[in-house]
Design a protein around this motif. Structure first.
Motif, PDB file in Angstrom:
ATOM      1  N   VAL A  87      56.454  62.110  64.622  1.00 29.77           N
ATOM      2  CA  VAL A  87      57.872  61.907  64.899  1.00 29.77           C
ATOM      3  C   VAL A  87      58.691  62.749  63.920  1.00 29.77           C
ATOM      4  O   VAL A  87      58.574  62.595  62.710  1.00 29.77           O
ATOM      5  CB  VAL A  87      58.255  60.419  64.770  1.00 29.77           C
ATOM      6  CG1 VAL A  87      59.758  60.241  64.924  1.00 29.77           C
ATOM      7  CG2 VAL A  87      57.515  59.594  65.805  1.00 29.77           C
ATOM      8  N   GLU A  88      59.513  63.639  64.473  1.00 33.04           N
ATOM      9  CA  GLU A  88      60.358  64.486  63.637  1.00 33.04           C
ATOM     10  C   GLU A  88      61.690  63.815  63.315  1.00 33.04           C
ATOM     11  O   GLU A  88      62.212  63.931  62.209  1.00 33.04           O
ATOM     12  CB  GLU A  88      60.621  65.821  64.353  1.00 33.04           C
ATOM     13  CG  GLU A  88      59.367  66.616  64.700  1.00 33.04           C
ATOM     14  CD  GLU A  88      58.682  67.178  63.467  1.00 33.04           C
ATOM     15  OE1 GLU A  88      59.249  67.081  62.350  1.00 33.04           O
ATOM     16  OE2 GLU A  88      57.572  67.731  63.602  1.00 33.04           O
ATOM     17  N   LYS A  89      62.224  63.080  64.334  1.00 28.57           N
ATOM     18  CA  LYS A  89      63.533  62.453  64.138  1.00 28.57           C
ATOM     19  C   LYS A  89      63.731  61.350  65.164  1.00 28.57           C
ATOM     20  O   LYS A  89      63.248  61.451  66.288  1.00 28.57           O
ATOM     21  CB  LYS A  89      64.648  63.502  64.272  1.00 28.57           C
ATOM     22  CG  LYS A  89      66.040  62.989  63.973  1.00 28.57           C
ATOM     23  CD  LYS A  89      67.074  64.103  64.123  1.00 28.57           C
ATOM     24  CE  LYS A  89      68.480  63.570  63.852  1.00 28.57           C
ATOM     25  NZ  LYS A  89      69.500  64.656  64.051  1.00 28.57           N
ATOM     26  N   MET A  90      64.455  60.292  64.772  1.00 32.67           N
ATOM     27  CA  MET A  90      64.793  59.196  65.677  1.00 32.67           C
ATOM     28  C   MET A  90      66.290  58.939  65.628  1.00 32.67           C
ATOM     29  O   MET A  90      66.901  58.997  64.559  1.00 32.67           O
ATOM     30  CB  MET A  90      64.064  57.911  65.279  1.00 32.67           C
ATOM     31  CG  MET A  90      62.636  57.821  65.724  1.00 32.67           C
ATOM     32  SD  MET A  90      62.013  56.159  65.390  1.00 32.67           S
ATOM     33  CE  MET A  90      60.329  56.330  65.973  1.00 32.67           C
ATOM     34  N   SER A  91      66.860  58.635  66.810  1.00 29.50           N
ATOM     35  CA  SER A  91      68.284  58.311  66.871  1.00 29.50           C
ATOM     36  C   SER A  91      68.502  57.224  67.906  1.00 29.50           C
ATOM     37  O   SER A  91      68.043  57.350  69.042  1.00 29.50           O
ATOM     38  CB  SER A  91      69.116  59.546  67.258  1.00 29.50           C
ATOM     39  OG  SER A  91      68.791  60.649  66.458  1.00 29.50           O
ATOM     40  N   LEU A  92      69.200  56.158  67.529  1.00 26.77           N
ATOM     41  CA  LEU A  92      69.562  55.099  68.466  1.00 26.77           C
ATOM     42  C   LEU A  92      70.972  55.374  68.956  1.00 26.77           C
ATOM     43  O   LEU A  92      71.922  55.380  68.185  1.00 26.77           O
ATOM     44  CB  LEU A  92      69.479  53.728  67.781  1.00 26.77           C
ATOM     45  CG  LEU A  92      69.666  52.513  68.689  1.00 26.77           C
ATOM     46  CD1 LEU A  92      68.549  52.457  69.738  1.00 26.77           C
ATOM     47  CD2 LEU A  92      69.689  51.226  67.885  1.00 26.77           C
ATOM     48  N   LEU A  93      71.098  55.601  70.276  1.00 31.18           N
ATOM     49  CA  LEU A  93      72.353  56.068  70.849  1.00 31.18           C
ATOM     50  C   LEU A  93      72.800  55.151  71.972  1.00 31.18           C
ATOM     51  O   LEU A  93      72.037  54.333  72.490  1.00 31.18           O
ATOM     52  CB  LEU A  93      72.185  57.497  71.395  1.00 31.18           C
ATOM     53  CG  LEU A  93      71.533  58.528  70.464  1.00 31.18           C
ATOM     54  CD1 LEU A  93      71.213  59.791  71.234  1.00 31.18           C
ATOM     55  CD2 LEU A  93      72.463  58.831  69.293  1.00 31.18           C
ATOM     56  N   ASP A  94      74.071  55.306  72.379  1.00 31.15           N
ATOM     57  CA  ASP A  94      74.538  54.634  73.582  1.00 31.15           C
ATOM     58  C   ASP A  94      73.864  55.271  74.792  1.00 31.15           C
ATOM     59  O   ASP A  94      73.517  56.453  74.783  1.00 31.15           O
ATOM     60  CB  ASP A  94      76.061  54.760  73.707  1.00 31.15           C
ATOM     61  CG  ASP A  94      76.782  53.931  72.654  1.00 31.15           C
ATOM     62  OD1 ASP A  94      76.197  52.930  72.205  1.00 31.15           O
ATOM     63  OD2 ASP A  94      77.906  54.303  72.277  1.00 31.15           O
ATOM     64  N   ASN A  95      73.690  54.496  75.843  1.00 33.00           N
ATOM     65  CA  ASN A  95      72.964  54.976  77.015  1.00 33.00           C
ATOM     66  C   ASN A  95      73.857  55.881  77.872  1.00 33.00           C
ATOM     67  O   ASN A  95      74.391  55.477  78.904  1.00 33.00           O
ATOM     68  CB  ASN A  95      72.467  53.788  77.846  1.00 33.00           C
ATOM     69  CG  ASN A  95      71.470  54.221  78.898  1.00 33.00           C
ATOM     70  OD1 ASN A  95      71.274  55.401  79.133  1.00 33.00           O
ATOM     71  ND2 ASN A  95      70.845  53.265  79.542  1.00 33.00           N
ATOM     72  N   LYS A  96      74.025  57.108  77.410  1.00 35.51           N
ATOM     73  CA  LYS A  96      74.771  58.124  78.167  1.00 35.51           C
ATOM     74  C   LYS A  96      73.874  59.345  78.273  1.00 35.51           C
ATOM     75  O   LYS A  96      73.775  60.154  77.353  1.00 35.51           O
ATOM     76  CB  LYS A  96      76.084  58.473  77.458  1.00 35.51           C
ATOM     77  CG  LYS A  96      77.042  57.294  77.358  1.00 35.51           C
ATOM     78  CD  LYS A  96      78.295  57.656  76.580  1.00 35.51           C
ATOM     79  CE  LYS A  96      79.229  56.453  76.459  1.00 35.51           C
ATOM     80  NZ  LYS A  96      80.442  56.761  75.668  1.00 35.51           N
ATOM     81  N   LEU A  97      73.214  59.478  79.429  1.00 35.50           N
ATOM     82  CA  LEU A  97      72.132  60.450  79.547  1.00 35.50           C
ATOM     83  C   LEU A  97      72.549  61.790  80.132  1.00 35.50           C
ATOM     84  O   LEU A  97      71.793  62.753  80.089  1.00 35.50           O
ATOM     85  CB  LEU A  97      71.022  59.865  80.436  1.00 35.50           C
ATOM     86  CG  LEU A  97      70.315  58.626  79.894  1.00 35.50           C
ATOM     87  CD1 LEU A  97      69.470  57.999  80.973  1.00 35.50           C
ATOM     88  CD2 LEU A  97      69.466  58.979  78.705  1.00 35.50           C
TER      89      LEU A  97
END
Length: 430
Positions: A87-97
């Protein structure tokens, strides 16, 4: 000279003392195992969690072509490719795809919500440092935007973006190897959440590939399960009732066998301490069943019920889920405070395939199913979350022509409506 000899002896003594105190015997070739011996009812499957927590279908999406498959080998190969990557990076985002993912991607569809942290760590074996309680039921794999795979774990409100070091080109090459096995899929809009191609409900456009199967039925030995679950053979008391049901009483638990071949175990020490967090016990439930070889057929995690805190594993056949009104195609686990609280399962397993002349039913298309439900005023079509082809398992008892029971698997459309799986038949849900 004497001082030199004495000094040498002292140094030797110190070295030998150090080696003795730090000596560890080599045990690699010792034949006996110190692990606890647990009786089994089938082969142990301890390290195959990916096949149990497997999506029920994969979708290969592009603007001009939407294909998919429920083939277990294809799903497993693609999962194994992702597993173990860095895993290089993780981001928790709003569900806007809309702006994040390329116009070509792969979808892993699940019938159940999966905790993000559990799936990444225990199933995909990624170096996950995530500790939040977010869950997902769809995994989108972007293998077009970058040279490395990007994973999107999607829920209704949030998505977890995981950038990996797994290369995109080999993944796409592996995906192309299964093109011939893929069939046309349709994207279905059921509510405002599923209006985007990335959130559509996907189902096979037609059911021509579904076949009818018949197998000889193997009955799982109750004593074998009791030895694995009760673990106290000499103390078990058996009582058979006039209606044909049987009860086994042990020091730690009670087992009941119903007339329709359902095995149910209750752990007496956990009766008053049911833990109301089934999602936190998914791996524990898998380990419990796996250690005694309880996955006697192709089973997968299928449902989690918060109402009664239970975890359901469903039998699969040829990549499709199997349903039975009596629960014979299910393994159901409820976890207590520290141990298993209840364990319920069917006692029948598939054996040898029987040549069958049964004609496969002419099932309606996905569009016909959609139209029938959307136009029926008795149903709220926005409450439909999954639409898939599965098998209804029926049992035929021994007769003059056959000495053993057989299991008939007939294909049907199944719909998850308001959180319950129902069979679609004659334009209605049953």
């Amino acid at each position: 000279m004497k001082s030199l000899i004495l000094f040498s002896l002292i140094i030797s003594s110190i070295v030998l003392t150090y080696k003795i105190w730090n000596y560890t015997p080599e045990l690699t070739n010792v034949e006996s195992s110190i692990e606890e011996k647990i009786p089994t009812i089938g082969p142990r499957n301890n390290d195959n969690i990916r096949s149990i927590f497997m999506p029920f279908q994969i979708i290969s999406y592009s603007e001009q072509n939407v294909q998919g498959t429920s083939d277990s080998d294809a799903i497993m190969d693609l999962t194994n490719y992702i597993a173990g990557s860095k895993v290089e990076k993780m981001s928790l985002l709003d569900n806007k795809l809309s702006g994040d993912i390329a116009n070509r991607y792969v979808i892993f569809d699940f019938t159940v919500n999966m905790p993000n942290a559990m799936y990444l760590t225990s199933v995909l074996d990624l170096d996950n440092k995530l500790t939040n309680g977010n869950m997902f039921n769809r995994l989108i794999i972007d293998s077009e935007s970058h040279s490395e795979l990007i994973l999107y774990l999607i829920s209704d409100k949030k998505m977890l973006k995981v950038q990996t070091n797994a290369e995109s080109k080999p993944f796409n090459k592996l995906l192309n190897q299964y093109n011939e096995q893929m069939i046309k899929y349709s994207g279905i809009i059921t509510n405002e959440i599923t209006t985007d191609e990335k959130t559509n409900v996907y189902a096979p456009s037609n059911a021509k590939h579904a076949k009818t199967y018949r197998y000889m039925a193997d009955r799982i030995n109750v004593e074998d399960i009791n030895n694995a679950v009760l673990d106290e053979k000499e103390h078990v008391i058996e009582r058979t009732r006039k209606n044909g049901s049987t009860t086994y009483f042990g020091n730690t638990g009670v087992v009941s066998i119903t007339q329709n071949s359902i095995y149910k175990y209750n752990n007496l020490s956990q009766t008053d301490s049911v833990k109301r967090e089934p999602y936190n016990n998914l791996v524990k439930s898998f380990s419990f069943i796996s250690k005694h070889g309880g996955f006697t057929d192709d089973y997968r995690l299928f449902s989690v019920y918060n109402e009664n805190n239970s975890i359901d594993y469903q039998m699969f056949l040829s990549g499709l889920p199997v349903f039975n009104n009596s629960g014979l195609s299910e393994i159901n686990v409820t976890w207590g405070d520290k141990e298993i609280y209840e364990y319920r399962r069917g006692l029948l397993s598939t054996s040898v395939a029987v040549p069958s002349t049964t004609t496969t039913k002419n099932l309606p298309s996905a569009e016909q199913v959609r139209f029938a439900l959307a136009s029926n005023k008795h149903y709220q079509f926005e409450e439909v979350t999954h639409l898939l082809i599965g098998y209804e398992m029926k049992i035929s008892e021994p007769s003059d022509l056959q000495i053993q029971s057989t299991l008939l698997f007939e294909p049907n459309w199944y719909v998850n409506y308001k959180g319950e799986w129902k069979k679609f038949e004659d334009g209605r849900l049953k």
